[in-house]
Scaffold this active site. Structure first.
Site, mmCIF file in Angstrom:
data_model
loop_
_atom_site.group_PDB
_atom_site.id
_atom_site.type_symbol
_atom_site.label_atom_id
_atom_site.label_comp_id
_atom_site.label_asym_id
_atom_site.label_seq_id
_atom_site.Cartn_x
_atom_site.Cartn_y
_atom_site.Cartn_z
ATOM 1 N N SER A 178 0.815 -1.212 0.000
ATOM 2 C CA SER A 178 0.000 0.000 0.000
ATOM 3 C C SER A 178 0.849 1.263 0.000
ATOM 4 O O SER A 178 1.601 1.514 -0.926
ATOM 5 C CB SER A 178 -0.955 -0.048 1.198
ATOM 6 O OG SER A 178 -1.950 0.928 1.104
ATOM 7 N N ASP B 234 -2.483 6.253 -3.485
ATOM 8 C CA ASP B 234 -1.330 5.620 -2.853
ATOM 9 C C ASP B 234 -0.845 4.493 -3.762
ATOM 10 O O ASP B 234 -1.357 4.301 -4.867
ATOM 11 C CB ASP B 234 -1.661 5.127 -1.440
ATOM 12 C CG ASP B 234 -2.656 3.978 -1.429
ATOM 13 O OD1 ASP B 234 -3.361 3.799 -2.434
ATOM 14 O OD2 ASP B 234 -2.734 3.264 -0.405
ATOM 15 N N ASP C 48 -5.873 1.940 -3.341
ATOM 16 C CA ASP C 48 -7.114 1.670 -2.607
ATOM 17 C C ASP C 48 -7.534 2.896 -1.807
ATOM 18 O O ASP C 48 -8.565 2.891 -1.147
ATOM 19 C CB ASP C 48 -6.996 0.437 -1.703
ATOM 20 C CG ASP C 48 -6.024 0.607 -0.548
ATOM 21 O OD1 ASP C 48 -5.245 1.590 -0.539
ATOM 22 O OD2 ASP C 48 -6.028 -0.255 0.348
#
Length: 448
Positions: free
Chosen positions: A100, A240, A244
């Protein structure tokens, strides 16, 4: 073995903590647990742009194939694409290889079930139990019963089509800046906005395997804030690394964080009668300004612990349609089963287009109370010290009394890093800044 799974899958520094061996074991155990009894199960596998993604994908896929499951490899796509396509393709599970917003040396492995939802704690524990048992009773098929790797070339196209279909309106006439964080959105976001007719201006869309999230994207939106003004855009969006999450920037270069996005979308959906039970789901980290704005708009708020999984749990339990976090994880449950940065950006752009109001005007629905967030570095085994140390407890009570109902102190341990996050809100920025740093320093000192 301590618990493998954190709040968002298995994470660690690639090749030392998250090794190829662990990826193989997770692939093998995950495929076994999630597809028990299924004839020739199918599991989707995708990754972000990190250099370690290739190594981990090879090992993970080998594990999946070793129990006789098919691995459908999607290549580089956003995390929410895996959630959506697992359902759309009728797969038994999906796996995303990504860390992430974390730096490039980290990577992670996150599973989705056949409905596109992140796994429950019980299922994660079962996967770990299978690994710890040495794969007791897990079959090792041979010959034609082994699994195959299949490259799914249409995955990105299918996800882009899905995302575009969530708004049903052309974005022609809008000038939009995109910061792709040199990550998984670098094709999907650019193509979606361009195909919808927007004039787009893009930064950080040239991933080289090592520059993901590097001074860019939703964790570093400063470059985008300047770029939006420089290019005279109506708005900008920063994703990012795995896309998400998404933050926005208005036409004046002001940051529009997840709290603003949630409030804007909740107000708009309520006016259309499409906000289920007129309720917005947020976490304890949401700004008090959001609560006040929602009260003024007669929108109910349901408050959960921090983490998009807890937001989702509440939404599913009560049937709510919109929820999310200040960080930009926004869940539109009518569209996808997880936070989706591209879908979020498209919803905001479509609201600007449909209402004829600028993003600056739309964000005026909410006034932010000054908020300070300071990270205290603590060992993983001491993350609960703020609940146990008498001096720290007394200091927190003293600060709460000083804020006197016009602010709050919130402390929470990170689920993925050796940190405790100290958050203060209040009316005086300088005062709460000093208080937050003092408290973080005290926590660090007590741990060392």
């Amino acid at each position: 073995m301590s618990r493998l799974f954190g709040t968002d899958g298995v994470r660690g520094i690639a090749n030392t903590e998250l090794t190829a061996e662990l990826a193989y074991n997770l692939g093998r155990a995950g495929a076994y647990v999630l597809t028990e009894g299924t004839h020739k199960p199918k599991i989707l596998v995708a990754k972000d742009t990190r250099i370690s993604g290739d190594m981990l994908e090879a090992a993970l896929v080998a594990g999946i194939l070793s129990v006789g499951a098919e691995a459908l490899c999607l290549g580089v796509v956003p995390t929410p694409a895996v959630a959506h396509l697992t359902r759309a393709y009728g797969a038994d599970a999906g796996v995303m290889i990504s860390a992430s917003h974390n730096p490039v040396e980290y990577n992670g492995i996150k599973f989705f079930d056949d409905k596109g939802y992140k796994l429950s704690d019980d299922l994660e524990d079962e996967i770990q139990r299978v690994i710890e048992s040495g794969f007791e009773n897990v079959p090792s098929p041979t010959g034609a019963n082994l699994g195959r790797e299949i490259i799914e070339k249409a995955a990105l196209e299918d996800y882009i089509s899905f995302a575009k279909d969530t708004i049903g309106i052309s974005l022609e006439g809008l000038r939009v800046a995109l910061d792709c964080a040199n990550g998984a959105s670098h094709e999907a976001a650019v193509r979606a906005f361009r195909e919808l007719g927007a004039e787009i201006f893009v930064i950080n869309d040239n991933p080289d395997g090592t520059n993901i999230n590097e001074n860019c994207g939703s964790t570093h939106p400063e470059e985008l804030m300047e770029y939006v003004v420089k290019k005279k855009c109506h708005m900008g969006f920063a994703f990012d690394g795995d896309a998400d999450r998404c933050l926005a920037v208005d036409e004046q270069g002001n940051l529009v964080d997840g709290d603003f996005i949630l409030t804007i979308c909740a107000k708009y959906l309520k006016e259309l009668g499409r906000l289920k039970d007129d309720t917005l789901v947020v976490t304890v980290m949401s700004n008090l300004g959001l609560m006040i704005a929602c009260k003024n708009e007669k929108i109910n708020t349901a408050v959960t612990k921090v983490g998009d999984r807890y937001v989702l749990e509440e939404m599913l339990a009560k049937g709510y349609s919109l929820g999310g976090e200040q960080s930009g994880h926004i869940i539109f449950l009518d569209h996808n089963s997880t936070g989706d940065g591209l879908v979020t950006a498209l919803q905001v752009a479509s609201i600007v287009k449909r209402t004829g109001k600028s993003l600056f005007e739309l964000k005026n629905v909410m006034k932010v109370l000054p908020q300070v967030l300071v990270n205290a570095k603590v060992p993983n085994n001491m993350k609960n010290i703020y609940e146990e140390d008498e001096e720290i407890i007394a200091e927190i009570k003293k600060m709460e009394a000083a804020l006197d109902g016009c602010g709050r102190v919130l402390i929470r341990p990170s689920g993925t890093e050796p940190l405790v996050r100290v958050m203060l809100e209040g009316e005086n920025q300088a005062e709460i800044d000093e208080m937050a740093h003092n408290l973080a320093n005290m926590i660090e000192a007590k741990c060392n």
